[in-house]
Each structure stands twice: as C-alpha cells, then as structure tokens.
Motif scaffolding. Structure first.
Motif, PDB file in Angstrom:
ATOM      1  N   LEU A 107      -1.724  -0.237  19.365  1.00 27.79           N
ATOM      2  CA  LEU A 107      -2.659  -1.426  19.103  1.00 27.79           C
ATOM      3  C   LEU A 107      -3.334  -0.939  17.968  1.00 27.79           C
ATOM      4  O   LEU A 107      -3.761  -1.862  17.317  1.00 27.79           O
ATOM      5  N   ARG A 108      -3.901   0.239  17.702  1.00 29.00           N
ATOM      6  CA  ARG A 108      -4.546   0.481  16.604  1.00 29.00           C
ATOM      7  C   ARG A 108      -3.824   0.421  15.236  1.00 29.00           C
ATOM      8  O   ARG A 108      -4.475  -0.266  14.168  1.00 29.00           O
ATOM      9  N   ILE A 109      -2.505   0.841  15.188  1.00 35.43           N
ATOM     10  CA  ILE A 109      -1.781   0.464  14.012  1.00 35.43           C
ATOM     11  C   ILE A 109      -1.587  -0.939  13.688  1.00 35.43           C
ATOM     12  O   ILE A 109      -1.681  -1.578  12.788  1.00 35.43           O
ATOM     13  N   PHE A 110      -1.271  -1.926  14.767  1.00 36.93           N
ATOM     14  CA  PHE A 110      -1.202  -3.313  14.597  1.00 36.93           C
ATOM     15  C   PHE A 110      -2.355  -3.782  14.459  1.00 36.93           C
ATOM     16  O   PHE A 110      -2.359  -4.516  13.489  1.00 36.93           O
ATOM     17  N   LYS A 111      -3.752  -3.432  14.702  1.00 38.19           N
ATOM     18  CA  LYS A 111      -4.739  -4.002  14.195  1.00 38.19           C
ATOM     19  C   LYS A 111      -5.116  -3.475  12.651  1.00 38.19           C
ATOM     20  O   LYS A 111      -5.409  -4.565  11.887  1.00 38.19           O
ATOM     21  N   SER A 112      -4.887  -2.703  12.391  1.00 35.85           N
ATOM     22  CA  SER A 112      -4.916  -2.097  11.053  1.00 35.85           C
ATOM     23  C   SER A 112      -3.702  -2.992  10.092  1.00 35.85           C
ATOM     24  O   SER A 112      -4.166  -3.391   8.998  1.00 35.85           O
ATOM     25  N   GLU A 113      -2.799  -3.062  10.423  1.00 33.28           N
ATOM     26  CA  GLU A 113      -1.791  -3.985   9.779  1.00 33.28           C
ATOM     27  C   GLU A 113      -2.271  -5.310   9.498  1.00 33.28           C
ATOM     28  O   GLU A 113      -2.233  -5.996   8.598  1.00 33.28           O
ATOM     29  N   VAL A 114      -2.804  -5.965  10.674  1.00 31.62           N
ATOM     30  CA  VAL A 114      -3.210  -7.291  10.544  1.00 31.62           C
ATOM     31  C   VAL A 114      -4.404  -7.426   9.663  1.00 31.62           C
ATOM     32  O   VAL A 114      -4.363  -8.441   8.822  1.00 31.62           O
ATOM     33  N   ARG A 115      -5.286  -6.587   9.791  1.00 31.97           N
ATOM     34  CA  ARG A 115      -6.394  -6.554   8.816  1.00 31.97           C
ATOM     35  C   ARG A 115      -6.009  -6.300   7.426  1.00 31.97           C
ATOM     36  O   ARG A 115      -6.371  -6.924   6.449  1.00 31.97           O
ATOM     37  N   GLN A 116      -5.133  -5.657   7.126  1.00 28.77           N
ATOM     38  CA  GLN A 116      -4.500  -5.178   5.950  1.00 28.77           C
ATOM     39  C   GLN A 116      -3.903  -6.510   5.157  1.00 28.77           C
ATOM     40  O   GLN A 116      -4.024  -6.880   4.047  1.00 28.77           O
ATOM     41  N   MET A 117      -3.150  -7.329   6.112  1.00 27.92           N
ATOM     42  CA  MET A 117      -2.484  -8.469   5.834  1.00 27.92           C
ATOM     43  C   MET A 117      -3.572  -9.720   5.284  1.00 27.92           C
ATOM     44  O   MET A 117      -3.281 -10.198   4.413  1.00 27.92           O
ATOM     45  N   LYS A 118      -4.569  -9.382   5.906  1.00 28.01           N
ATOM     46  CA  LYS A 118      -5.785 -10.578   5.618  1.00 28.01           C
ATOM     47  C   LYS A 118      -6.277 -10.155   4.336  1.00 28.01           C
ATOM     48  O   LYS A 118      -6.884 -10.981   3.486  1.00 28.01           O
ATOM     49  N   ASP A 119      -6.473  -8.990   3.970  1.00 28.99           N
ATOM     50  CA  ASP A 119      -7.092  -8.328   3.048  1.00 28.99           C
ATOM     51  C   ASP A 119      -6.334  -8.684   1.739  1.00 28.99           C
ATOM     52  O   ASP A 119      -6.746  -9.127   0.467  1.00 28.99           O
ATOM     53  N   GLU A 120      -4.928  -8.752   1.919  1.00 28.04           N
ATOM     54  CA  GLU A 120      -4.169  -8.998   0.686  1.00 28.04           C
ATOM     55  C   GLU A 120      -3.910 -10.266   0.567  1.00 28.04           C
ATOM     56  O   GLU A 120      -3.306 -10.844  -0.679  1.00 28.04           O
ATOM     57  N   ASN A 121      -4.241 -11.339   1.645  1.00 30.23           N
ATOM     58  CA  ASN A 121      -4.470 -12.688   1.300  1.00 30.23           C
ATOM     59  C   ASN A 121      -5.292 -13.072   0.189  1.00 30.23           C
ATOM     60  O   ASN A 121      -6.398 -12.775  -0.057  1.00 30.23           O
ATOM     61  N   PRO A 122      -4.726 -14.061  -0.913  1.00 31.97           N
ATOM     62  CA  PRO A 122      -5.586 -14.195  -2.008  1.00 31.97           C
ATOM     63  C   PRO A 122      -6.430 -15.265  -1.700  1.00 31.97           C
ATOM     64  O   PRO A 122      -6.089 -16.047  -0.896  1.00 31.97           O
ATOM     65  N   SER A 123      -7.824 -15.097  -2.182  1.00 36.39           N
ATOM     66  CA  SER A 123      -9.102 -15.825  -1.798  1.00 36.39           C
ATOM     67  C   SER A 123      -8.802 -17.221  -2.280  1.00 36.39           C
ATOM     68  O   SER A 123      -9.485 -18.103  -1.744  1.00 36.39           O
ATOM     69  N   GLY A 124      -7.925 -17.491  -3.318  1.00 37.66           N
ATOM     70  CA  GLY A 124      -7.634 -18.742  -3.940  1.00 37.66           C
ATOM     71  C   GLY A 124      -7.074 -19.883  -3.234  1.00 37.66           C
ATOM     72  O   GLY A 124      -7.145 -20.990  -3.302  1.00 37.66           O
ATOM     73  N   THR A 125      -6.215 -19.344  -2.152  1.00 41.96           N
ATOM     74  CA  THR A 125      -5.693 -20.389  -1.207  1.00 41.96           C
ATOM     75  C   THR A 125      -6.474 -20.826   0.045  1.00 41.96           C
ATOM     76  O   THR A 125      -7.181 -19.976   0.550  1.00 41.96           O
ATOM     77  N   ALA A 126      -6.150 -21.802   0.343  1.00 40.39           N
ATOM     78  CA  ALA A 126      -6.878 -22.379   1.606  1.00 40.39           C
ATOM     79  C   ALA A 126      -6.255 -21.862   2.812  1.00 40.39           C
ATOM     80  O   ALA A 126      -4.945 -22.078   2.813  1.00 40.39           O
ATOM     81  N   GLU A 127      -6.942 -21.440   3.672  1.00 39.87           N
ATOM     82  CA  GLU A 127      -6.287 -20.979   4.862  1.00 39.87           C
ATOM     83  C   GLU A 127      -5.743 -21.950   5.868  1.00 39.87           C
ATOM     84  O   GLU A 127      -5.004 -21.663   6.728  1.00 39.87           O
ATOM     85  N   GLY A 128      -6.207 -23.259   5.845  1.00 48.13           N
ATOM     86  CA  GLY A 128      -5.787 -24.354   6.777  1.00 48.13           C
ATOM     87  C   GLY A 128      -4.654 -25.226   6.421  1.00 48.13           C
ATOM     88  O   GLY A 128      -4.321 -25.956   6.978  1.00 48.13           O
TER      89      GLY A 128
END
Length: 99
Positions: free
Chosen positions: A35-56
């Motif tokens: 679970l710890r590894i999964f959470k860190s991977e999800v957090r890393q994917m969110k951080d890699e998402n460019p802020s210029g794109t709309a999430e919706g």
C-alpha cells in the motif's frame, strides 16, 4: 440445517486463525508495504501531470502520428536450415569480426 454465507465466512476465519496464525504478521507487513508503494506511485504520477492540462477533460483514443506503411520483409539471410555461403556473415549486414 443449511449453510449460509456468513457461516462460511466464520469457518474460513477460524481456519485462517488456526492454520495461518504464524504467517499473519508477515502477510500484514507485506500488505502495508504494498500500500505504501502504491500510494507513492500515485503521488508521483500526480506530480508528473503537467499543470497546463485540465484534469476534467475526457481522454480520447486518437492516433497522433500515422504509422508508415509496412514495407515487405527483407531477405537478410539464409532460410532456416540452410548455411550461409563461406565468407559471408550470418545476415546481420556486418563483416565478420576477428579479435
């Protein structure tokens, strides 16, 4: 007397406690680590998402680059079961290498 769903659950829990008790701490430890590894991977994917794109925005499957048309296969070497003529390489296009 009929066995219902909750009867089966109780029987399984008792069987796990009786026969798997020594393995339960290791199992809990590995689940927590996963679970710890999964959470860190999800957090890393969110951080890699460019802020210029709309999430919706919905994601559509489109081909961005059209692939080039398939070319006919090249005959690079002898067919299976045949030996290459002497003095030639095995079809890699590189001259033989003598160390």
């Amino acid at each position: 007397m009929r066995l219902e769903g909750w009867h089966i659950v109780i029987i399984i829990v008792i069987a796990i406690l009786l026969f798997g008790a020594p393995k339960l701490p290791g199992l809990a430890r590995s689940v927590g680590q996963s679970l710890r590894i999964f959470k860190s991977e999800v957090r890393q994917m969110k951080d890699e998402n460019p802020s210029g794109t709309a999430e919706g925005d919905p994601v559509e499957g489109r081909v961005v680059n059209n692939p080039t048309p398939a070319s006919p296969p090249r005959n690079e070497g002898p067919a299976a079961g045949q030996t290459p003529p002497s003095g030639t390489s095995s079809g890699t296009g590189n001259p033989p290498h003598n160390p």
